[in-house]
Write an enzyme that holds these catalytic residues in place. Structure first.
Site, mmCIF file in Angstrom:
data_model
loop_
_atom_site.group_PDB
_atom_site.id
_atom_site.type_symbol
_atom_site.label_atom_id
_atom_site.label_comp_id
_atom_site.label_asym_id
_atom_site.label_seq_id
_atom_site.Cartn_x
_atom_site.Cartn_y
_atom_site.Cartn_z
ATOM 1 N N SER A 227 0.946 -0.933 0.339
ATOM 2 C CA SER A 227 0.220 -0.140 -0.424
ATOM 3 C C SER A 227 0.976 1.503 0.072
ATOM 4 O O SER A 227 2.212 0.479 0.678
ATOM 5 C CB SER A 227 -1.171 0.306 1.691
ATOM 6 O OG SER A 227 -1.228 1.110 1.717
ATOM 7 N N TYR B 215 -1.697 -1.257 11.049
ATOM 8 C CA TYR B 215 -1.709 -1.301 8.801
ATOM 9 C C TYR B 215 -0.423 -0.863 8.392
ATOM 10 O O TYR B 215 0.142 -1.756 7.815
ATOM 11 C CB TYR B 215 -3.063 -1.111 9.091
ATOM 12 C CG TYR B 215 -2.846 -1.113 7.324
ATOM 13 C CD1 TYR B 215 -3.239 -2.132 6.517
ATOM 14 C CD2 TYR B 215 -3.219 0.171 6.680
ATOM 15 C CE1 TYR B 215 -4.064 -2.231 5.310
ATOM 16 C CE2 TYR B 215 -3.133 -0.322 5.088
ATOM 17 C CZ TYR B 215 -3.707 -1.459 4.445
ATOM 18 O OH TYR B 215 -3.747 -1.534 3.415
HETATM 19 N N1 LIG Z 1 -9.195 -0.564 -0.996
HETATM 20 C C1 LIG Z 1 -7.570 -0.049 -0.983
HETATM 21 O O1 LIG Z 1 -7.708 2.169 -0.825
HETATM 22 C C2 LIG Z 1 -6.488 -0.370 -0.339
HETATM 23 C C3 LIG Z 1 -4.963 0.585 -0.411
HETATM 24 C C4 LIG Z 1 -3.998 -0.228 -0.324
HETATM 25 C C5 LIG Z 1 -3.817 -1.548 -0.411
HETATM 26 N N2 LIG Z 1 -4.794 -2.326 -0.192
HETATM 27 C C6 LIG Z 1 -4.663 -3.722 -0.088
HETATM 28 O O2 LIG Z 1 -5.225 -4.356 -1.443
HETATM 29 C C7 LIG Z 1 -5.073 -5.668 -0.619
HETATM 30 C C8 LIG Z 1 -6.706 -6.170 -1.075
HETATM 31 O O3 LIG Z 1 -7.524 -5.378 -0.438
HETATM 32 P P1 LIG Z 1 -9.129 -3.974 -1.832
HETATM 33 O O4 LIG Z 1 -8.469 -3.737 -0.734
HETATM 34 O O5 LIG Z 1 -9.156 -5.099 -2.037
HETATM 35 O O6 LIG Z 1 -10.199 -5.530 -0.093
HETATM 36 P P2 LIG Z 1 -11.287 -6.289 0.032
HETATM 37 O O7 LIG Z 1 -12.187 -5.819 -0.573
HETATM 38 O O8 LIG Z 1 -11.208 -5.727 1.508
HETATM 39 O O9 LIG Z 1 -10.333 -7.721 -0.118
HETATM 40 C C9 LIG Z 1 -9.946 -7.563 1.124
HETATM 41 C C10 LIG Z 1 -9.381 -9.592 0.406
HETATM 42 O O10 LIG Z 1 -8.412 -10.257 1.108
HETATM 43 C C11 LIG Z 1 -9.238 -11.561 1.796
HETATM 44 N N3 LIG Z 1 -8.688 -11.588 3.283
HETATM 45 C C12 LIG Z 1 -8.960 -10.757 3.793
HETATM 46 N N4 LIG Z 1 -8.248 -11.507 5.045
HETATM 47 C C13 LIG Z 1 -7.809 -13.088 5.168
HETATM 48 C C14 LIG Z 1 -8.039 -13.906 5.595
HETATM 49 N N5 LIG Z 1 -7.197 -13.917 6.998
HETATM 50 N N6 LIG Z 1 -7.271 -15.078 5.044
HETATM 51 C C15 LIG Z 1 -7.633 -15.030 3.367
HETATM 52 N N7 LIG Z 1 -7.887 -14.052 3.189
HETATM 53 C C16 LIG Z 1 -8.574 -12.850 3.256
HETATM 54 C C17 LIG Z 1 -11.111 -11.005 1.622
HETATM 55 O O11 LIG Z 1 -11.685 -12.636 1.540
HETATM 56 P P3 LIG Z 1 -12.081 -12.650 2.678
HETATM 57 O O12 LIG Z 1 -12.893 -12.105 3.657
HETATM 58 O O13 LIG Z 1 -13.645 -13.669 1.911
HETATM 59 O O14 LIG Z 1 -11.576 -14.207 3.108
HETATM 60 C C18 LIG Z 1 -10.859 -10.490 0.520
HETATM 61 O O15 LIG Z 1 -10.852 -11.011 -0.621
HETATM 62 C C19 LIG Z 1 -4.971 -5.555 0.819
HETATM 63 O O16 LIG Z 1 -4.062 -6.417 1.251
HETATM 64 C C20 LIG Z 1 -5.146 -4.458 0.887
HETATM 65 O O17 LIG Z 1 -4.252 -4.017 2.909
HETATM 66 C C21 LIG Z 1 -5.873 -1.593 -0.432
#
Ligand SMILES: NC(=O)c1ccc[n+]([C@@H]2O[C@H](COP(=O)([O-])OP(=O)(O)OC[C@H]3O[C@@H](n4cnc5c(N)ncnc54)[C@H](OP(=O)(O)O)[C@@H]3O)[C@@H](O)[C@H]2O)c1
Length: 253
Positions: free
Chosen positions: A131, A144
């Site tokens: 991130s 985080y």
């Molecule tokens: N959205 C943003 O603004 C942003 C910005 C920078 C970085 N990121 C990073 O991008 C990545 C993806 O996040 P996203 O934004 O796409 O959010 P999201 O829509 O909430 O997706 C998160 C994914 O991670 C899975 N997950 C969470 N905890 C888990 C666990 N204990 N075991 C297995 N799977 C798990 C969730 O699946 P289940 O709940 O089905 O397990 C879901 O598929 C993350 O690493 C996040 O930190 C996001």
């Protein structure tokens, strides 16, 4: 060709899975919510399968490796992760630990297990999702931000170690992306988000080009640049103001 995508049930991971499938990969979809992973399978052009796992559990990461260690995995996308919002002194310890186990230990374990096999075959790609938070400290999301700094630093170190081999490691460092992330962290956006589809496209394209760092969009590029110029205390103040803005009106922050 086969790819493992963690956190494929929503957001960035789901979009990356679809893009890799369009490129001819058979996808192993990993997350906890089986129904969402099952629903994605018919949308994958080149097929795939579901591996339900809670990656905050060390054994689940090892089970995932055991299940696919002989499958010649070409691409590993360590995307699963989430954020915990609030003052460090007030957030729930178990929730913090679960986040660190997923964002840090899960990613570390899977990279550790799959990388040697890729090196033996002298081919493969690992995409670790960090991130923009990796570049600074983040008051009100301190753990985080620190977890994402680990992802960036670990990946940078590995990239040096494997330089010259046929294996490439990349890190995706997005700013705000429109996914379930904020819902999970219990906050709302302070800045205009990019779409998960756009971020996924950029990340996959750059991973296959062998680029180490991907900063999708202008906000991410400028923020990363400022993080190199501004002193830590100013950066920390900026991220504090952004995180504070994210909080709902009735919050105590
Ligand atoms: N959205 C943003 O603004 C942003 C910005 C920078 C970085 N990121 C990073 O991008 C990545 C993806 O996040 P996203 O934004 O796409 O959010 P999201 O829509 O909430 O997706 C998160 C994914 O991670 C899975 N997950 C969470 N905890 C888990 C666990 N204990 N075991 C297995 N799977 C798990 C969730 O699946 P289940 O709940 O089905 O397990 C879901 O598929 C993350 O690493 C996040 O930190 C996001």
């Amino acid at each position: 060709m086969k790819a493992i995508v963690t956190g494929a049930s929503s957001g960035i991971g789901k979009e990356i899975a679809k893009i890799l499938s369009e490129k001819g990969y058979y996808i192993i979809l990993v997350a906890r919510r089986k129904e969402l992973l099952d629903a994605l399978i018919p949308k994958l052009k080149n097929g795939g399968e579901v591996f339900v796992a809670d990656l905050s559990k060390e054994n689940a990461c090892k089970d995932l490796y055991e299940a696919y260690k002989d499958a010649d995995i070409d691409v590993l996308v360590n995307n699963a992760g989430f954020g915990v919002h609030g003052k460090f002194s007030e957030t729930d310890l178990e929730r913090d630990l679960s986040m660190l186990k997923t964002n840090v230990l899960g990613l570390h374990t899977l990279t550790k297990l799959f990388l040697p096999d890729m090196l033996k075959r002298n081919k493969g790609y690992i995409l670790n999702v960090a991130s923009l938070a990796a570049f600074m400290s983040g008051p009100l999301m301190s753990a985080y931000y620190a977890s994402k700094a680990y992802v960036l630093r670990l990946s940078r170190g590995i990239s040096k170690e494997i330089k010259g081999s046929g294996v490439k490691i990349s890190v995706l460092c997005p700013g705000p992306v429109d996914t379930e992330f904020n819902k999970v962290a219990g906050v709302k956006f302070a800045l205009k988000p990019l779409s998960a589809k756009k971020v996924a496209h950029i990340a996959v394209k750059r991973m296959f080009k062998g680029k180490f760092l991907t900063l999708p969009g202008i906000t991410a590029k400028f923020s990363a640049l400022f993080s190199k110029i501004l002193p830590d205390c100013i950066l920390s103040e900026c991220s504090y103001l952004i995180q504070k803005k994210k909080v709902k009106k009735n919050s105590k922050f």
